[in-house]
Design a protein around this motif. Sequence first.
Motif, short mmCIF file in Angstrom:
data_model
loop_
_atom_site.label_atom_id
_atom_site.label_comp_id
_atom_site.label_asym_id
_atom_site.label_seq_id
_atom_site.Cartn_x
_atom_site.Cartn_y
_atom_site.Cartn_z
N TYR A 32 0.81 -1.21 0.00
CA TYR A 32 0.00 0.00 0.00
C TYR A 32 0.85 1.27 0.00
CZ TYR A 32 -3.51 3.41 1.37
OH TYR A 32 -4.34 4.50 1.41
N ARG A 33 1.95 1.26 0.74
CA ARG A 33 2.77 2.46 0.87
C ARG A 33 3.83 2.59 -0.23
NH1 ARG A 33 1.38 0.75 5.89
NH2 ARG A 33 0.65 2.32 7.38
N TYR A 34 3.82 1.69 -1.19
CA TYR A 34 4.78 1.77 -2.29
C TYR A 34 4.24 2.76 -3.34
CZ TYR A 34 7.72 -2.00 -0.57
OH TYR A 34 8.59 -2.75 0.17
N VAL A 35 4.49 4.02 -3.10
CA VAL A 35 3.88 5.09 -3.90
C VAL A 35 4.45 5.16 -5.32
CG1 VAL A 35 3.26 6.46 -1.90
CG2 VAL A 35 5.51 6.78 -2.95
N HIS A 36 5.64 4.59 -5.55
CA HIS A 36 6.25 4.64 -6.88
C HIS A 36 5.95 3.38 -7.70
CE1 HIS A 36 8.45 8.23 -5.73
NE2 HIS A 36 8.94 7.61 -4.68
N LEU A 37 5.37 2.38 -7.09
CA LEU A 37 5.13 1.11 -7.77
C LEU A 37 4.00 1.24 -8.79
CD1 LEU A 37 6.02 -1.85 -7.89
CD2 LEU A 37 4.24 -2.37 -6.21
N GLU A 38 4.33 1.02 -10.06
CA GLU A 38 3.35 1.16 -11.13
C GLU A 38 3.07 -0.16 -11.85
OE1 GLU A 38 4.58 4.21 -13.81
OE2 GLU A 38 3.84 5.80 -12.51
N LYS A 39 3.97 -1.10 -11.73
CA LYS A 39 3.82 -2.36 -12.48
C LYS A 39 4.02 -3.53 -11.53
CE LYS A 39 5.49 -4.74 -16.61
NZ LYS A 39 6.37 -4.64 -17.78
N LEU A 40 3.03 -4.44 -11.46
CA LEU A 40 3.09 -5.55 -10.53
C LEU A 40 2.72 -6.85 -11.25
CD1 LEU A 40 3.28 -6.71 -7.62
CD2 LEU A 40 0.84 -6.16 -7.36
N ASN A 41 3.58 -7.85 -11.13
CA ASN A 41 3.33 -9.19 -11.66
C ASN A 41 3.43 -10.20 -10.52
OD1 ASN A 41 4.35 -7.45 -13.84
ND2 ASN A 41 4.13 -9.27 -15.11
N LEU A 42 2.38 -10.96 -10.30
CA LEU A 42 2.37 -12.01 -9.29
C LEU A 42 2.04 -13.33 -9.97
CD1 LEU A 42 0.40 -10.26 -6.38
CD2 LEU A 42 2.88 -10.48 -6.64
N TYR A 43 3.04 -14.23 -10.02
CA TYR A 43 2.88 -15.54 -10.64
C TYR A 43 2.96 -16.61 -9.56
CZ TYR A 43 3.94 -13.19 -15.09
OH TYR A 43 3.92 -12.35 -16.18
N PHE A 44 2.01 -17.54 -9.56
CA PHE A 44 2.01 -18.64 -8.60
C PHE A 44 2.17 -19.96 -9.35
CE2 PHE A 44 -0.30 -15.13 -6.72
CZ PHE A 44 0.21 -15.08 -5.43
N ASP A 45 2.88 -20.91 -8.72
CA ASP A 45 3.10 -22.20 -9.38
C ASP A 45 1.91 -23.13 -9.27
OD1 ASP A 45 3.46 -22.67 -6.62
OD2 ASP A 45 4.72 -24.41 -7.04
N SER A 46 0.97 -22.82 -8.37
CA SER A 46 -0.26 -23.60 -8.21
C SER A 46 -1.37 -22.64 -7.82
CB SER A 46 -0.07 -24.69 -7.15
OG SER A 46 0.30 -24.12 -5.91
N PRO A 47 -2.65 -23.02 -8.02
CA PRO A 47 -3.75 -22.12 -7.72
C PRO A 47 -3.68 -21.57 -6.30
CG PRO A 47 -4.55 -24.01 -8.92
CD PRO A 47 -3.12 -24.30 -8.60
N CYS A 48 -3.86 -20.27 -6.19
CA CYS A 48 -3.70 -19.61 -4.88
C CYS A 48 -4.76 -18.54 -4.71
CB CYS A 48 -2.30 -19.00 -4.78
SG CYS A 48 -1.92 -18.29 -3.18
N ASP A 49 -5.31 -18.47 -3.52
CA ASP A 49 -6.30 -17.45 -3.17
C ASP A 49 -5.58 -16.31 -2.44
OD1 ASP A 49 -8.43 -15.91 -2.46
OD2 ASP A 49 -9.47 -17.46 -1.31
N ILE A 50 -5.56 -15.14 -3.04
CA ILE A 50 -4.86 -14.00 -2.42
C ILE A 50 -5.84 -12.96 -1.89
CG2 ILE A 50 -2.84 -14.34 -3.89
CD1 ILE A 50 -3.75 -11.95 -5.55
N THR A 51 -7.09 -13.36 -1.73
CA THR A 51 -8.10 -12.44 -1.18
C THR A 51 -7.67 -11.96 0.20
OG1 THR A 51 -9.81 -13.65 -2.37
CG2 THR A 51 -10.53 -12.15 -0.65
#
Length: 946
Positions: A791-810
């Motif tokens: 949340y506090r990463y004010v400069h972060l504009e591009k995010l990639n999250l890859y998981f090796d198996s199905p994952c719930d990130i809710t």
Amino acid sequence: MVDAVVESVIAQVANALLDEGKNFLQTNKNIKVVQETMSKLQSYLNIVESNKIDSLEANIFIKEIRELAQNAEDSLSEYLLDIEPDSAEGLLDRLRQHCRMIRHFRTVRKFNKNARKFDNVFQGIKQKADNLFTSTGDLKLKSDAAAAGSSSSVHEEVRSERKTFLHRDYGTVVGHADTFKHLGKEMSKGKKNKCRIITIVGPGGIGKTTIAKKIIQDYEKKYQRKQFVKALVHVPRDPDADNILRNISKQVCNSNDTMEKNWVDDLHSKLKDKRYVILLDDVWNIRTWDLLRDALTIASTEGGTIIVTSRDIDVYRHIDATAHQYKNVEICPVSLGVLEEYDARKLFTDMICSDCDYDTVISDPLKKIGEDILKRCGGLPLAIELVAGMLRVKPRTTLAWNEVLENMSRISENDCLKILAWSYKELPGELKPLFLYFGIFPRNHEIFVSRLIPLWIAEKFIPDDGKRDDYVEQQINKLVSRNLVHVRSRRFDGRVKSCEIHSLVHDLCTQLGEENNYFCTSDNLNNSSTALSVNTSTFGPKDRRRVTTNTRSILDKKLSPFDPGVKIPNLRALFCFFKDDHLFQFLKLNASKFKLLRLLIIEFDRDVKTVVEVPKEIANLNGLIYLKLVGYLSKIPESVGRLKRLQTLEIRSKDIPRGILKMKHVKHLFLSSLIVVKDDQNSSQNLPGCFKCSRDVGVDEDQDEELEVSLPNIRSLDVDFGPNFTLTPSSVKKLTNLRRLRIYVTKCEMLTVVFPANVEPVLPHLEALKLHIYVSYFSENEYQIPTVDLYRYVHLEKLNLYFDSPCDITNKVIFPNDIVKITLKRVINIEDIMARLSTLSKLKIIKLNKCKADVALDFSANFSSLEMLMLKQTAFPELNMDGNRISKLARFKHEPSPLTVDHRIPSLLRNKMREDTSREEEGLLTKDSVKISGIHKGRLLSFFEQ
């Protein structure tokens, strides 16, 4: 012709003065003298270019400017290298620094003396310039005619603002309808137990490769990829049959592992019972076919097709004559001619006015001039593309178009090489060195824009600042708009991802590179070449500044240009794309002599699996700024960590030493390997490293030792070791200057330490983050990811999250408010994540890959800035989006998931996808046609392209 070498040298010296100028013992005064000299030389070049002065006297004049500029570059480079300060951390370091200061006095005196010499030589050049310009007549810095052409950058900026940067990407075909129909029928026959050989013969620039790839593309649409195998191979002039067949085997067998001794048998086994299509592009002679035909001429039970393109009619005749030696082989010859008048005009008008109607917006006087210009192209597609590219960047005035016609009148009809040379001559000065740089790479090489950026920074063509990516993209687009560079692939947002140049364009780059001493091929290293066709000067090894091994010579197993006795004292950049057993020996013996070498790129063909050992003497290349080692290399010395000027290091090889991660000056680090070599037993036991092996045999994971890393200046870190080796969290935590990060995560600890909840960011400057999270490697009580607070990463504009198996990130990932682009892979309950993303006001691009939603995905509410949506193999029952939101969407792409039988998608959205697909196939899908307002920080695009 204005010299590209002078343009590049002046730019390099200017950037060096700006970046590294030192105020030491009155040297600043003489640095200013050199700087002013460079500025005046640049103004002379502008006058020559603006007034199109092209004579023997002008060429000699440019040659003298080049020599002065290169001498200034040599002296400045030696000066900056000699005064580079050592880090003074201990008593011994401080003593060494004081000893070097004594040597600095001599260095400074030498530089000051050279600066005065430069000024004296410049006065002579100034006198010659006055005489040349006086004899030429009344000159202006920008004549009216030049303003019509050379000031194209102004017009390009205006047209860019109007979103009219439109062109056809490489692969678009106009004309030859009968040929397509005929070849389509031949391809569709696909007789079982037959091998059909289609030969397409025609001159260079006629469109042989484009047509061959297009009919394969159409064939692929008709038959699903799983029903046949294909291989597309460009054949070099000096072919190596083993490498060509190994390349085909890799594509046909869909494997990178071509080391097996029986790979030829595997290829034969694959072809004999599969429907296959193989393209052998640009076969130069009959010998090439003789080397390959026994291995490829296989009558498949499902039917096979071999397509051969060639400029030589004898190649077809030889294939036809030898075909009877094989059973069940059919020959289908095609002789490709120039375009018919209607097709030629359509290509010409579409190239100039892709966004509007040519007959409506072009005035009658210009149409008449255009018709005369078109006739001079002789129906040759490449010639039409090049001329249209020039007209597109010129103002639509009779003066500008008549200037093009006048130049075309001096060229024989459809003489492609001369038109190419003229196209180069018409380029603005700053584009010439960038264009010639494409000739350094091998023929038909896919050149990624992201990989050009660090090269051009190291060459000091461009400054290393936040605008670098935008600048490079702009320059590439200018070359693409002139049809000198072809787009190979584009990103989802329409930006150029990779490009290539036509083989004739490559010939031109090589020729001009040799003539101008911009670069030379290793084959010609020991051959003197005439400078600018002026017989008073030649270039030998001692003059060369860039050398490239971009061809595989027939004699490379017997003779190498890298003879130990060859002296190349002014070498700035060395490129090696093909294995040469003599190269490393040459570096071993001469490394200490290459004081000015800034770039070393060793990128062996991935099909070459012979292990090559890197010499430890590579650490003596003290001037290196950029080092790239890619291929089946071993024993890369840990001593490369001593290269204190090194800013960019890329190693993608068999193994990598840990010690390289204690490099205090490196800014960009790209590593990929299967093995991370432990520190040598003879080295200090306290030498810091950074990696721990999470799967060492006989070692308890909980007892793995964490080794710290020291990379205080690191800006970009890309580490790809898969799940077997990981960065320690405490090491990553200390990399506070990181802007771009890509790592593999195999333990929760990495996420909790580096991205803890409810605290200030550990990596406060992060702009792009890519995490490959191996949830399956987590311990049983850690199977789900912990909270990742961004949340506090004010400069972060591009995010990639890859998981090796199905994952719930809710409720597990807290997204920053200013995020612009998000890519998620293997995320379940994605509908919950979409609810959170809908509130992010700056989010423009969403890409979902193999995700899953149990209920409808709703994009009707919020998503105020969403412009692009990609759903790849993502399962969902329904997608909701109202008409207003669809109208604002720049692009939509959907690839169905095998887990869902039916995806309910609004018809308006499906129509939009069909329109995008159609534009993409026609080569009209560009960044501007997508009309995305864009990620305003273009620098993010280059990091994760690789």
